[in-house]
Design a protein around this motif. Structure first.
Motif, PDB file in Angstrom:
ATOM      1  N   GLN A  52       0.799  -1.216   0.000  1.00 25.04           N
ATOM      2  CA  GLN A  52       0.000   0.000   0.000  1.00 25.04           C
ATOM      3  C   GLN A  52       0.840   1.277   0.000  1.00 25.04           C
ATOM      4  O   GLN A  52       0.310   2.372  -0.181  1.00 25.04           O
ATOM      5  N   GLU A  53       2.156   1.138   0.175  1.00 31.87           N
ATOM      6  CA  GLU A  53       3.046   2.294   0.101  1.00 31.87           C
ATOM      7  C   GLU A  53       3.504   2.568  -1.329  1.00 31.87           C
ATOM      8  O   GLU A  53       4.135   3.593  -1.592  1.00 31.87           O
ATOM      9  N   LEU A  54       3.208   1.673  -2.263  1.00 32.45           N
ATOM     10  CA  LEU A  54       3.654   1.823  -3.647  1.00 32.45           C
ATOM     11  C   LEU A  54       2.595   2.525  -4.493  1.00 32.45           C
ATOM     12  O   LEU A  54       1.414   2.561  -4.141  1.00 32.45           O
ATOM     13  N   ASP A  55       3.031   3.048  -5.637  1.00 38.20           N
ATOM     14  CA  ASP A  55       2.118   3.733  -6.547  1.00 38.20           C
ATOM     15  C   ASP A  55       1.114   2.749  -7.147  1.00 38.20           C
ATOM     16  O   ASP A  55       1.401   1.562  -7.312  1.00 38.20           O
ATOM     17  N   GLN A  56      -0.051   3.277  -7.496  1.00 36.04           N
ATOM     18  CA  GLN A  56      -1.107   2.486  -8.145  1.00 36.04           C
ATOM     19  C   GLN A  56      -1.765   3.348  -9.212  1.00 36.04           C
ATOM     20  O   GLN A  56      -2.235   4.452  -8.934  1.00 36.04           O
ATOM     21  N   LEU A  57      -1.790   2.868 -10.455  1.00 35.58           N
ATOM     22  CA  LEU A  57      -2.396   3.615 -11.554  1.00 35.58           C
ATOM     23  C   LEU A  57      -3.921   3.590 -11.439  1.00 35.58           C
ATOM     24  O   LEU A  57      -4.504   2.539 -11.178  1.00 35.58           O
ATOM     25  N   GLU A  58      -4.558   4.738 -11.663  1.00 32.45           N
ATOM     26  CA  GLU A  58      -6.022   4.808 -11.613  1.00 32.45           C
ATOM     27  C   GLU A  58      -6.602   4.387 -12.969  1.00 32.45           C
ATOM     28  O   GLU A  58      -6.121   4.795 -14.023  1.00 32.45           O
ATOM     29  N   THR A  59      -7.660   3.599 -12.921  1.00 26.25           N
ATOM     30  CA  THR A  59      -8.149   2.902 -14.110  1.00 26.25           C
ATOM     31  C   THR A  59      -8.922   3.788 -15.071  1.00 26.25           C
ATOM     32  O   THR A  59      -8.649   3.807 -16.278  1.00 26.25           O
ATOM     33  N   TRP A  60      -9.903   4.516 -14.584  1.00 25.09           N
ATOM     34  CA  TRP A  60     -10.862   5.134 -15.495  1.00 25.09           C
ATOM     35  C   TRP A  60     -10.342   6.393 -16.165  1.00 25.09           C
ATOM     36  O   TRP A  60     -10.616   6.638 -17.340  1.00 25.09           O
ATOM     37  N   THR A  61      -9.567   7.204 -15.452  1.00 29.02           N
ATOM     38  CA  THR A  61      -8.933   8.341 -16.120  1.00 29.02           C
ATOM     39  C   THR A  61      -7.896   7.840 -17.130  1.00 29.02           C
ATOM     40  O   THR A  61      -7.729   8.425 -18.207  1.00 29.02           O
ATOM     41  N   THR A  62      -7.212   6.746 -16.782  1.00 28.43           N
ATOM     42  CA  THR A  62      -6.247   6.158 -17.712  1.00 28.43           C
ATOM     43  C   THR A  62      -6.943   5.654 -18.971  1.00 28.43           C
ATOM     44  O   THR A  62      -6.468   5.856 -20.098  1.00 28.43           O
ATOM     45  N   ALA A  63      -8.084   4.986 -18.808  1.00 29.30           N
ATOM     46  CA  ALA A  63      -8.815   4.460 -19.963  1.00 29.30           C
ATOM     47  C   ALA A  63      -9.221   5.585 -20.914  1.00 29.30           C
ATOM     48  O   ALA A  63      -9.118   5.445 -22.145  1.00 29.30           O
ATOM     49  N   ALA A  64      -9.688   6.698 -20.353  1.00 23.84           N
ATOM     50  CA  ALA A  64     -10.096   7.823 -21.206  1.00 23.84           C
ATOM     51  C   ALA A  64      -8.902   8.382 -21.968  1.00 23.84           C
ATOM     52  O   ALA A  64      -8.996   8.675 -23.175  1.00 23.84           O
ATOM     53  N   ALA A  65      -7.781   8.520 -21.284  1.00 18.39           N
ATOM     54  CA  ALA A  65      -6.590   9.062 -21.947  1.00 18.39           C
ATOM     55  C   ALA A  65      -6.062   8.094 -23.012  1.00 18.39           C
ATOM     56  O   ALA A  65      -5.667   8.512 -24.106  1.00 18.39           O
ATOM     57  N   LEU A  66      -6.070   6.797 -22.725  1.00 19.49           N
ATOM     58  CA  LEU A  66      -5.592   5.817 -23.697  1.00 19.49           C
ATOM     59  C   LEU A  66      -6.518   5.725 -24.904  1.00 19.49           C
ATOM     60  O   LEU A  66      -6.076   5.412 -26.014  1.00 19.49           O
ATOM     61  N   ALA A  67      -7.788   6.005 -24.703  1.00 17.75           N
ATOM     62  CA  ALA A  67      -8.715   6.036 -25.834  1.00 17.75           C
ATOM     63  C   ALA A  67      -8.310   7.105 -26.834  1.00 17.75           C
ATOM     64  O   ALA A  67      -8.449   6.930 -28.054  1.00 17.75           O
ATOM     65  N   GLU A  68      -7.808   8.213 -26.329  1.00 24.96           N
ATOM     66  CA  GLU A  68      -7.353   9.300 -27.190  1.00 24.96           C
ATOM     67  C   GLU A  68      -5.972   9.008 -27.789  1.00 24.96           C
ATOM     68  O   GLU A  68      -5.656   9.447 -28.896  1.00 24.96           O
ATOM     69  N   ALA A  69      -5.166   8.232 -27.066  1.00 23.10           N
ATOM     70  CA  ALA A  69      -3.768   7.992 -27.461  1.00 23.10           C
ATOM     71  C   ALA A  69      -3.609   6.802 -28.404  1.00 23.10           C
ATOM     72  O   ALA A  69      -2.494   6.518 -28.836  1.00 23.10           O
ATOM     73  N   THR A  70      -4.695   6.105 -28.728  1.00 25.72           N
ATOM     74  CA  THR A  70      -4.617   4.921 -29.573  1.00 25.72           C
ATOM     75  C   THR A  70      -5.591   5.039 -30.740  1.00 25.72           C
ATOM     76  O   THR A  70      -6.441   5.926 -30.769  1.00 25.72           O
ATOM     77  N   LYS A  71      -5.456   4.079 -31.692  1.00 30.38           N
ATOM     78  CA  LYS A  71      -6.272   4.159 -32.898  1.00 30.38           C
ATOM     79  C   LYS A  71      -7.182   2.954 -33.105  1.00 30.38           C
ATOM     80  O   LYS A  71      -8.275   3.090 -33.645  1.00 30.38           O
ATOM     81  N   SER A  72      -6.718   1.768 -32.698  1.00 34.55           N
ATOM     82  CA  SER A  72      -7.479   0.574 -33.058  1.00 34.55           C
ATOM     83  C   SER A  72      -7.674  -0.426 -31.933  1.00 34.55           C
ATOM     84  O   SER A  72      -8.583  -1.250 -31.994  1.00 34.55           O
ATOM     85  N   ILE A  73      -6.875  -0.372 -30.902  1.00 32.41           N
ATOM     86  CA  ILE A  73      -6.888  -1.404 -29.867  1.00 32.41           C
ATOM     87  C   ILE A  73      -8.110  -1.248 -28.955  1.00 32.41           C
ATOM     88  O   ILE A  73      -8.525  -0.124 -28.635  1.00 32.41           O
TER      89      ILE A  73
END
Length: 349
Positions: free
Chosen positions: A60-81
């Motif tokens: 719990q002391e380590l970093d953890q990526l947040e899912t839903w903001t990441t998904a929105a950003a990756l939707a913009e950063a990708t084309k087909s996946i």
């Protein structure tokens, strides 16, 4: 034999295998996620999964990526996946989640899906002051939660009254690009999870297991009542170690296993809800990686790994959600050496 789909797990915890690897610094950042998914897209992978946790279950002391903001950003950063975001219903009201999903569906042009997980790591809910419901009640909650989300995705005006939710005259716009709605993946190993998958999911996520276990699990799921017009599909998680020879792959496996055994899992195991079937089953197959990892047996020569993938396809697995370490070079190796061998086997078949 049908063409399988390949995807990657985004390393939301920092790494998918050993947390501390000399050639893979622990990094749970968005920039790393973006770089990996763009590489995966270039290498021919067609889907990706972003697991959901508020805090890092390994430490719990380590970093953890947040899912839903990441998904929105990756939707913009990708084309087909395809981008699959995991969701724990207890963390989001279904109206809020349905609207967020519709927006990411729009950003991605219909490439977005959700993976319904009914929660297993108690501290992230308990520390947030969110009641951690008993196992079977969580699935009852998830069932009603999913009914609300799908109703709202339909574009129709929704009135829904149940034990947990009271929705009155609510309609969301715009309607989804993905038709009839974003795909619903569902993971879990209990009878409650299998029943819910047959009732509401499009794809059932299997944790990596030996071939005979996967065959039996798929047969067990398929014998249950299906409440959707289309057949349920199956995806499987696996950690891949592929080398020119079986001996080289085994040497690398033993090295990674030794590194992984140095990770402290005490905090993780203390936080697991006792009734969760997944962790009881995973204890039978120690190895490398999460969600079954190397238990699927995708460890060996390029030909061996390709043959085992073909065997899993034969028993009903459509999609392979894969983990690697170090991630970029091993993902590239898989794309260049294993994917073509699977295609060659299909041509022969």
């Amino acid at each position: 034999m049908p063409q399988p789909r390949y995807g990657i797990w985004i390393p939301v915890y920092g790494n998918c295998g050993a947390m501390n690897h000399p050639y893979e610094p622990r990094d749970a950042s968005y920039n790393r996620a973006k770089q990996l998914i763009q590489l995966a897209e270039a290498y021919g992978f067609t889907t990706t999964l972003i697991a959901e946790h508020i805090i890092n279950p390994r430490n719990q002391e380590l970093d953890q990526l947040e899912t839903w903001t990441t998904a929105a950003a990756l939707a913009e950063a990708t084309k087909s996946i395809e981008i699959i975001a995991a969701i724990k219903p207890l963390l989001f009201h279904p109206v809020v989640l349905a609207k967020m999903a519709l927006n990411i569906d729009a950003i991605s042009g219909g490439r977005f899906a959700i993976n319904l997980i009914s929660a297993w790591f108690m501290p992230e809910l308990q520390k947030s002051g969110i009641p951690f419901l008993p196992h079977d009640e969580r699935y009852r909650y998830s069932q009603q939660w999913m009914e609300v989300v799908k109703a709202l995705w339909s574009g129709e005006k929704v009135n829904y009254q149940s034990e947990y939710f009271q929705i009155s005259d609510l309609c969301l716009r715009p309607r989804p690009i993905a038709q009839p709605h974003p795909l619903v993946y569902l993971g879990g190993e209990s009878d409650a999870a299998k029943n819910l998958a047959m009732e509401t999911a499009d794809v059932f996520f299997l944790n990596g297991r030996p071939l005979d276990v996967i065959r039996e699990t798929i047969a067990d799921v398929r014998k249950r009542e299906r409440k959707q017009p289309h057949p349920l599909q199956f995806a499987m998680s696996a950690f891949v170690i592929a080398r020119p020879t079986d001996a080289e792959a085994q040497t690398e496996y033993e090295y990674l296993r030794e590194l992984a055994q140095q990770d402290d899992r005490t905090e993780l195991m203390k936080g697991v809800e006792p009734d969760v079937v997944m962790f009881k089953n995973m204890a039978k197959y120690p190895g490398v990686g999460s969600n079954g990892g190397t238990a699927a047996g995708l460890v060996g020569s390029y030909d061996t790994v390709a043959a085992r993938i073909a065997d899993f396809v034969e028993v009903g697995v459509d999609t392979f959600m894969l983990q690697f370490q170090p991630f970029p070079p091993e993902m590239k190796r898989f794309a260049e050496e294993v994917m073509p061998r699977v295609r060659s086997r299909e041509l022969v078949a």
